[in-house]
Design an enzyme around this catalytic site. Structure first.
Site, PDB file in Angstrom:
ATOM      1  N   GLY A   1       0.830  -1.203   0.000  1.00 18.45           N
ATOM      2  CA  GLY A   1       0.000   0.000   0.000  1.00 18.45           C
ATOM      3  C   GLY A   1       0.858   1.244   0.000  1.00 18.45           C
TER       4      GLY A   1
ATOM      5  CB  VAL B   1      -1.725   2.671   5.193  1.00 16.63           C
ATOM      6  CG1 VAL B   1      -2.283   1.445   5.901  1.00 16.63           C
ATOM      7  CG2 VAL B   1      -2.861   3.613   4.823  1.00 16.63           C
ATOM      8  N   GLY B   2       1.497   2.424   5.660  1.00  9.11           N
ATOM      9  CA  GLY B   2       2.651   1.607   5.995  1.00  9.11           C
ATOM     10  C   GLY B   2       3.245   1.982   7.341  1.00  9.11           C
TER      11      GLY B   2
ATOM     12  CD  GLU C   1       7.297  -5.279  -1.407  1.00  6.67           C
ATOM     13  OE1 GLU C   1       7.642  -4.344  -2.155  1.00  6.67           O
ATOM     14  OE2 GLU C   1       8.060  -6.203  -1.085  1.00  6.67           O
TER      15      GLU C   1
ATOM     16  CB  CYS D   1       3.232   0.233  -6.382  1.00  7.51           C
ATOM     17  SG  CYS D   1       3.621  -1.500  -6.765  1.00  7.51           S
TER      18      CYS D   1
END
Length: 476
Positions: A197, A201-202, A219, A253
């Site tokens: 994501g 949020v990571g 990731e 991404c």
């Protein structure tokens, strides 16, 4: 018709966690025969439900079915097939080379499953980015709780419906929902968390994992640049850059985020982009709904429209948007480092062009910024390749290709720095969910050698035990 998205009741999450944890503790998931059966069942699930998976994905994105089939279902089947062919070899104990005096110790590295894994998947590729890491976990002997993305309700609902029909429900479960459900999952102690994501949020995931000292794979993505060298095939560079950007309407991404092009070849590169743009979409990207997907939801749609509206660059191709969630592939020239398009990962169908003096300036531009997940370089020069390898950093580096450079199972895929940490794909996926447990078995016959280590200590024992410290260093 869109499927009604069912959130997993919060009260069930603890029960799911306890069930899969008990399954792991029972040892059920460890035998290789069990792992093989689950991998075979996953492959069967993907093959028998190919059309249903494509249909669900299409309802979420309305993108070309060839993209869905190739990059989602086929890619997932390829991953599980590769694991089935190799995971028993990956799981074999290893005998490392040791010093001669320890050769009788039976030094061994055993491949042990870490335990129960939580996999949090993103919306942009809800099938392959759920099952690629899950294949590694299954191959390693780890149970999994999978949290698909709430932004793709059709794909996520179908995954939750299919998985317990094919895989052991005592070891593999799906939790659907949004922030409350994800927060509830992150309160629990996992043996590994795999998150795909964005960086914001990571950070939340990493912070939650730190409370339990849980290892994490992040990731995350980032602004992946393209460098155009003056000696490259500009036609090919334009064609392959556009291909990398058109995937999933730029919601990837590893999509080319911006292009650094020398001023001396910028006009020719723009001309090549226009040629291939018109070849791919003679009437524009928005003319045929079967050829161009939509942005995942209205929030993302408005965000990308706002970036286009705020740019100070010149739109030379595209720029249009529709009310049904589509945005044309948009090429913007004359972009500077402080432009709206350069402040965050675009994650959409907008490609800024930044003109530089030469490749050295492009390298310096990249080095001043956060480490990207991918870096693409179009060049024929061995010197340029060497320079880029030595003076830049990225999760993955590809020369003369964009999207297709991620095909295959042999190279690790993962971020670095701001774009994440940890990696997966092929054997590395297995390694991600595996603990390398070292073991030794020291024979009694070693005791005479050990005698000097025991009290009472003496100067003689000191000399004997420290003699290796006095070995002269080799000449430089």
């Amino acid at each position: 018709m869109t499927t009604e998205f069912q959130h997993t009741p919060l009260s069930e999450i603890q029960h799911i966690y306890e069930r899969v944890t008990a399954t792991f503790k029972s040892g059920v998931t460890r035998p290789l025969e069990y792992r093989r059966k689950q991998l075979l069942q996953l492959k069967r699930m993907l093959q028998e439900n190919q059309t249903a998976l494509e249909d669900a994905h299409y309802l979420d994105f309305n993108k070309p079915r060839v993209e869905i089939a190739l990059n989602e279902v086929s890619a997932s089947i390829s991953t599980v097939t590769y694991a089935l062919q190799h995971f028993e070899e990956w799981a074999r104990p290893e005998k490392p080379e040791v010093e001669a005096w320890r050769s009788s110790w039976d030094s061994t590295i055993h491949k042990v499953p870490k335990g129960v894994a939580l996999i949090i998947a993103p919306f942009n590729y809800p099938i392959v980015l759920s099952f690629n890491p899950m294949v590694g976990a299954i191959a390693a002997g780890c149970p999994v709780v999978l949290k698909p993305a709430e932004a793709t309700p059709n794909a996520s609902t179908l995954i939750a419906k299919l998985l317990p029909k094919y895989l052991d429900p005592a070891a593999y479960a799906v939790v659907n929902g949004g922030i409350p459900e994800t927060s509830a999952l992150l309160e629990l102690r996992w043996d590994h968390i795999f998150f795909t994501g964005g960086p914001k949020v990571g950070q939340i995931v990493a912070t939650a994992a730190a409370k339990h000292i849980t290892p994490v794979t992040l990731e995350l993505g980032g602004k992946s640049p393209v460098i155009i060298d003056t000696d490259c095939d500009l036609e090919l560079a334009a064609k392959r850059t556009l291909y990398g950007k058109l995937q999933n309407a730029g919601q990837v991404c590893v999509a080319p985020d911006y292009v650094l092009v020398p001023r001396s070849v910028a006009p020719a590169f723009k001309k090549a982009l226009a040629k291939w743009y018109e070849t791919f979409w003679p009437k524009g990207t928005l003319h045929d709904v079967t050829q161009w997907g939509k942005i995942v939801n209205s929030v993302a749609h408005q965000r990308i429209k706002r970036l286009i509206q705020q740019t100070k660059g010149e739109i030379i191709l595209g720029g249009e948007a529709t009310d049904d969630g589509r945005i044309a592939l948009t090429i913007v020239t004359g972009v500077t480092a402080d432009d709206s398009l350069m402040q965050e990962e675009i994650f959409g169908p907008v490609l800024p062009l930044i003109e530089v003096d030469n490749v050295d300036d492009a390298i310096a531009f990249i080095a001043e910024r956060q480490i990207p997940l991918a870096l693409y370089v179009f060049t024929r020069s061995a010197d340029t390749k060497k320079k880029v390898i030595e003076r830049t950093n990225s999760g993955r580096l590809a020369f003369n290709e964009t999207f297709a450079s991620f095909a295959g199972h042999e190279l690790p895929f993962g971020g670095h720095g701001h774009s994440g940490y940890g990696s997966y794909i092929g054997k590395i996926s297995f390694d991600t969910f595996t603990h390398n447990r070292g073991t030794t078995d020291v024979p009694a016959e070693m005791e005479p050698m050990f005698e000097p280590r025991y009290p009472p200590y003496s100067d003689e024992k000191y000399k004997m035990m420290t003699q290796s410290m006095r070995v002269p260093a080799p000449e430089a």
